[in-house]
Design a protein around this motif. Structure first.
Motif, PDB file in Angstrom:
ATOM      1  N   SER A   1       0.838  -1.205   0.000  1.00 15.46           N
ATOM      2  CA  SER A   1       0.000   0.000   0.000  1.00 15.46           C
ATOM      3  C   SER A   1       0.867   1.246   0.000  1.00 15.46           C
ATOM      4  CB  SER A   1      -0.921   0.012   1.232  1.00 15.46           C
ATOM      5  OG  SER A   1      -0.164  -0.027   2.439  1.00 15.46           O
ATOM      6  N   GLY A   2       0.257   2.360  -0.364  1.00 11.73           N
ATOM      7  CA  GLY A   2       0.983   3.619  -0.316  1.00 11.73           C
ATOM      8  C   GLY A   2       0.354   4.688  -1.185  1.00 11.73           C
ATOM      9  N   GLY A   3       0.854   5.888  -1.019  1.00 11.09           N
ATOM     10  CA  GLY A   3       0.406   7.031  -1.807  1.00 11.09           C
ATOM     11  C   GLY A   3       1.576   7.613  -2.562  1.00 11.09           C
ATOM     12  N   PRO A   4       1.868   7.134  -3.787  1.00  9.21           N
ATOM     13  CA  PRO A   4       2.984   7.697  -4.556  1.00  9.21           C
ATOM     14  C   PRO A   4       2.865   9.207  -4.646  1.00  9.21           C
ATOM     15  CG  PRO A   4       2.081   5.758  -5.654  1.00  9.21           C
ATOM     16  CD  PRO A   4       1.154   6.079  -4.522  1.00  9.21           C
ATOM     17  N   PRO A   5       3.956   9.951  -4.484  1.00  8.94           N
ATOM     18  CA  PRO A   5       3.897  11.418  -4.512  1.00  8.94           C
ATOM     19  C   PRO A   5       3.007  11.931  -5.632  1.00  8.94           C
ATOM     20  CG  PRO A   5       6.106  10.733  -4.002  1.00  8.94           C
ATOM     21  CD  PRO A   5       5.328   9.471  -4.265  1.00  8.94           C
ATOM     22  N   CYS A   6       2.116  12.872  -5.268  1.00  7.35           N
ATOM     23  CA  CYS A   6       1.047  13.270  -6.183  1.00  7.35           C
ATOM     24  C   CYS A   6       1.268  14.624  -6.828  1.00  7.35           C
ATOM     25  CB  CYS A   6      -0.289  13.280  -5.440  1.00  7.35           C
ATOM     26  SG  CYS A   6      -0.333  14.405  -4.024  1.00  7.35           S
ATOM     27  N   GLN A   7       2.376  15.294  -6.543  1.00  4.76           N
ATOM     28  CA  GLN A   7       2.587  16.625  -7.126  1.00  4.76           C
ATOM     29  C   GLN A   7       2.503  16.644  -8.651  1.00  4.76           C
ATOM     30  OE1 GLN A   7       4.495  15.238  -4.816  1.00  4.76           O
ATOM     31  NE2 GLN A   7       5.014  16.671  -3.193  1.00  4.76           N
ATOM     32  N   PRO A   8       2.940  15.581  -9.348  1.00  6.76           N
ATOM     33  CA  PRO A   8       2.829  15.615 -10.803  1.00  6.76           C
ATOM     34  C   PRO A   8       1.394  15.737 -11.314  1.00  6.76           C
ATOM     35  CG  PRO A   8       4.361  13.912 -10.125  1.00  6.76           C
ATOM     36  CD  PRO A   8       3.685  14.419  -8.879  1.00  6.76           C
TER      37      PRO A   8
ATOM     38  N   SER B   1      -1.363  16.955  -9.112  1.00  6.11           N
ATOM     39  CA  SER B   1      -2.181  17.813  -8.262  1.00  6.11           C
ATOM     40  C   SER B   1      -2.561  19.112  -8.961  1.00  6.11           C
ATOM     41  CB  SER B   1      -1.426  18.138  -6.972  1.00  6.11           C
ATOM     42  OG  SER B   1      -2.102  19.120  -6.230  1.00  6.11           O
ATOM     43  N   LEU B   2      -3.766  19.613  -8.645  1.00  4.91           N
ATOM     44  CA  LEU B   2      -4.185  20.914  -9.165  1.00  4.91           C
ATOM     45  C   LEU B   2      -3.274  22.018  -8.661  1.00  4.91           C
ATOM     46  CD1 LEU B   2      -8.050  20.547  -8.807  1.00  4.91           C
ATOM     47  CD2 LEU B   2      -6.787  20.736 -10.947  1.00  4.91           C
ATOM     48  N   GLY B   3      -2.609  21.772  -7.533  1.00  4.16           N
ATOM     49  CA  GLY B   3      -1.699  22.765  -6.981  1.00  4.16           C
ATOM     50  C   GLY B   3      -0.273  22.623  -7.481  1.00  4.16           C
TER      51      GLY B   3
ATOM     52  N   ILE C   1      -3.216  -1.593  -2.391  1.00  2.00           N
ATOM     53  CA  ILE C   1      -4.047  -0.390  -2.301  1.00  2.00           C
ATOM     54  C   ILE C   1      -3.138   0.810  -2.499  1.00  2.00           C
ATOM     55  CG2 ILE C   1      -5.563   1.048  -0.866  1.00  2.00           C
ATOM     56  CD1 ILE C   1      -6.289  -1.461   0.740  1.00  2.00           C
ATOM     57  N   PHE C   2      -3.400   1.593  -3.538  1.00  3.07           N
ATOM     58  CA  PHE C   2      -2.662   2.834  -3.765  1.00  3.07           C
ATOM     59  C   PHE C   2      -3.663   3.978  -3.888  1.00  3.07           C
ATOM     60  CE2 PHE C   2       0.345  -0.261  -5.808  1.00  3.07           C
ATOM     61  CZ  PHE C   2       1.319  -0.170  -4.836  1.00  3.07           C
ATOM     62  N   GLU C   3      -3.235   5.162  -3.472  1.00  7.23           N
ATOM     63  CA  GLU C   3      -4.122   6.323  -3.563  1.00  7.23           C
ATOM     64  C   GLU C   3      -3.372   7.490  -4.172  1.00  7.23           C
ATOM     65  OE1 GLU C   3      -4.109   9.412  -1.691  1.00  7.23           O
ATOM     66  OE2 GLU C   3      -2.105   8.898  -0.958  1.00  7.23           O
ATOM     67  N   ASN C   4      -4.142   8.418  -4.760  1.00 11.91           N
ATOM     68  CA  ASN C   4      -3.549   9.613  -5.334  1.00 11.91           C
ATOM     69  C   ASN C   4      -4.624  10.692  -5.412  1.00 11.91           C
ATOM     70  OD1 ASN C   4      -1.818  11.336  -7.276  1.00 11.91           O
ATOM     71  ND2 ASN C   4      -0.545   9.545  -6.876  1.00 11.91           N
ATOM     72  N   VAL C   5      -4.230  11.874  -5.858  1.00 16.88           N
ATOM     73  CA  VAL C   5      -5.170  12.981  -5.952  1.00 16.88           C
ATOM     74  C   VAL C   5      -6.144  12.769  -7.106  1.00 16.88           C
ATOM     75  CG1 VAL C   5      -3.661  14.690  -4.910  1.00 16.88           C
ATOM     76  CG2 VAL C   5      -3.540  14.281  -7.369  1.00 16.88           C
TER      77      VAL C   5
ATOM     78  N   ARG D   1     -12.954  15.439   0.891  1.00 17.49           N
ATOM     79  CA  ARG D   1     -11.628  15.129   0.332  1.00 17.49           C
ATOM     80  C   ARG D   1     -11.778  13.999  -0.681  1.00 17.49           C
ATOM     81  NH1 ARG D   1      -6.721  16.534   2.377  1.00 17.49           N
ATOM     82  NH2 ARG D   1      -4.896  15.379   1.639  1.00 17.49           N
ATOM     83  N   GLU D   2     -11.570  14.296  -1.946  1.00 19.77           N
ATOM     84  CA  GLU D   2     -11.705  13.294  -2.995  1.00 19.77           C
ATOM     85  C   GLU D   2     -10.330  12.754  -3.381  1.00 19.77           C
ATOM     86  OE1 GLU D   2     -15.600  14.082  -5.598  1.00 19.77           O
ATOM     87  OE2 GLU D   2     -14.081  15.665  -5.839  1.00 19.77           O
ATOM     88  N   ARG D   3     -10.207  11.444  -3.382  1.00 18.39           N
ATOM     89  CA  ARG D   3      -8.960  10.787  -3.773  1.00 18.39           C
ATOM     90  C   ARG D   3      -9.289   9.655  -4.754  1.00 18.39           C
ATOM     91  NH1 ARG D   3      -4.792  13.865  -1.781  1.00 18.39           N
ATOM     92  NH2 ARG D   3      -3.377  12.079  -1.733  1.00 18.39           N
ATOM     93  N   VAL D   4      -8.370   9.381  -5.656  1.00 17.90           N
ATOM     94  CA  VAL D   4      -8.537   8.228  -6.531  1.00 17.90           C
ATOM     95  C   VAL D   4      -7.825   7.055  -5.871  1.00 17.90           C
ATOM     96  CG1 VAL D   4      -6.540   8.873  -7.966  1.00 17.90           C
ATOM     97  CG2 VAL D   4      -8.253   7.292  -8.852  1.00 17.90           C
ATOM     98  N   ILE D   5      -8.555   5.951  -5.716  1.00 20.60           N
ATOM     99  CA  ILE D   5      -8.049   4.770  -5.022  1.00 20.60           C
ATOM    100  C   ILE D   5      -7.933   3.617  -6.010  1.00 20.60           C
ATOM    101  CG2 ILE D   5      -8.348   3.238  -3.040  1.00 20.60           C
ATOM    102  CD1 ILE D   5      -8.194   6.109  -2.166  1.00 20.60           C
TER     103      ILE D   5
END
Length: 387
Positions: free
Chosen positions: A75-82, A84-86, A115-119, A190-194
């Motif tokens: 599981s994890g949340g790979p860095p989402c800056q690429p 993200s709207l921000g 399980i992975f999540e991102n913006v 808070r909406e995330r893609v899982i």
């Protein structure tokens, strides 16, 4: 059940999954402040992180092959800056894109599930082809890019492999959904893609847990039967009038079956206001007033009687307007760290390492603990009965 937690951040996803029954054999996080936060909490006897292994650093230097065939979950949340709207929206051209490392961990360990999540921004039309590229790599992690192959060429080869009709080698059944945390009892929209995947040989049929909370149920309690205001002991004169009833509330014909969305007031209403009750606030860990909040267009704060807007990590150490409380009288102030932690459903005894801005960055990047637990419990349930 045994797992590994990648890109752990402050540990929101990992703690929720731990509560769901997964115990990490490895925890990987490169940011030193996040590593310190995890280390502080894993030494606390009643912490959901108690007993976690020492945090490892850069995922690119971690060899996962010793855990091959021994894991129930990655599981994890790979860095989402690429995505993200921000962020700068560079996606596959961004060196911060860590999905390739997440896929490598799956390939080397062959877990029963992931399980992975991102913006939510990852699902934008601009990134549609790359989103499909990620999905197909997760389905077929052994179909690796060749040294002279760019991502578009690799995508074409994955598509041909996927449509060939047979699923040779390691393969996963992947389900993807944009999930609103408020629909599962988190006091934050808070909406995330899982991404959830089960290994093919398990022959698992699975779908995301259905929403348990709704905005309509909150509207009913606030504007039709008044239970929300009764629960918080709000005087009649301070409640919305009939003339202020939203059209959507007027159209409700019966009380919804779902539970009402949780609001900012639900989450922090029992805490002393750190601006006006500083002495009482000092008795609570990480609950200090932070000056400098102001409201302007696009920076208006989170209303007290709605779920909070999505907390953001901020830019250059300054959180966004979403990280402010908007009081009914029109005044605003920044949420304290403790209030932000409650909006992300971290326990009150969870401690954070770093300055106010650094801690708010950790919280702004976190997965709500409750959301992770809800999804994790459903995945764990399937794994217990899988072949």
């Amino acid at each position: 059940m045994k797992s590994i937690e990648l890109f752990a951040g402050a540990g929101g996803l990992g703690m929720g999954l731990h509560r769901a029954g997964f115990t990490p054999a490895k925890v990987v996080e490169w940011d030193r402040y996040c590593r310190e936060t995890i280390r502080e909490n894993r030494d606390l006897p009643r912490s959901p992180m108690h007993g976690w292994p020492e945090v490892e650093g850069d995922v690119r230097g971690v060899d996962f092959r010793s855990l091959e065939g021994k894991l129930d979950l990655v599981s994890g949340g790979p860095p989402c800056q690429p995505f993200s709207l921000g962020g700068k929206h560079k996606a596959y051209d961004d060196a911060r894109d860590m999905f390739p490392q997440a896929i490598r961990a799956v390939r080397e360990t062959r877990p029963r599930a992931f399980i992975f999540e991102n913006v939510k921004g990852l699902t934008r039309a601009t990134f549609r082809n790359y989103f499909e590229y990620i999905r197909l790599q997760l389905e077929h992690p052994e179909v690796i890019a060749k040294p002279d192959e760019d991502w578009a060429e690799h995508l074409a080869r994955l598509e041909r492999h996927h449509t060939h009709g047979t699923r040779d080698g390691l393969a996963y059944r992947v389900v993807i959904q944009v999930v609103n945390a408020a629909d599962h009892g988190v006091p934050q929209k808070r909406e995330r893609v899982i991404f959830v995947g089960f290994r093919d040989d398990l022959d698992v049929e699975w779908s995301f847990p259905l929403a348990t909370h709704s905005s309509d149920a909150l509207l009913w309690e606030q504007h039709r039967d008044g239970r929300y205001w009764d629960r918080h002991k709000v005087a009649k004169a301070a409640r919305p009038s009939v003339l202020d009833m939203p059209v959507r509330a007027q159209r409700l014909e019966a009380k919804p079956d779902a539970i009402a969305w949780r609001t900012v007031r639900d989450a922090i209403g029992d805490l002393p206001d750190p601006e006006f009750e500083p002495q009482a606030a000092r008795k609570i860990a990480n609950h200090r007033f932070q000056s400098g909040a102001r409201s302007y267009a696009g920076h208006t704060g989170s209303p007290l009687d709605d779920p909070a807007k999505t907390l953001k990590a901020g830019v250059h150490g300054v959180p966004g307007g979403e990280n402010m409380l908007a009081r009914p009288d029109g005044t605003v102030r920044y949420f304290s760290v403790r209030e932000s932690a409650r909006l992300q459903t971290f326990a009150d005894d969870f401690v954070f390492h770093g300055s106010w801005s650094e801690t708010m960055r950790q919280l702004g990047n976190a997965v709500p603990v409750r959301l992770a637990e809800v999804i994790g419990k459903d995945v764990a349930r399937k794994l217990r009965y899988a072949a």
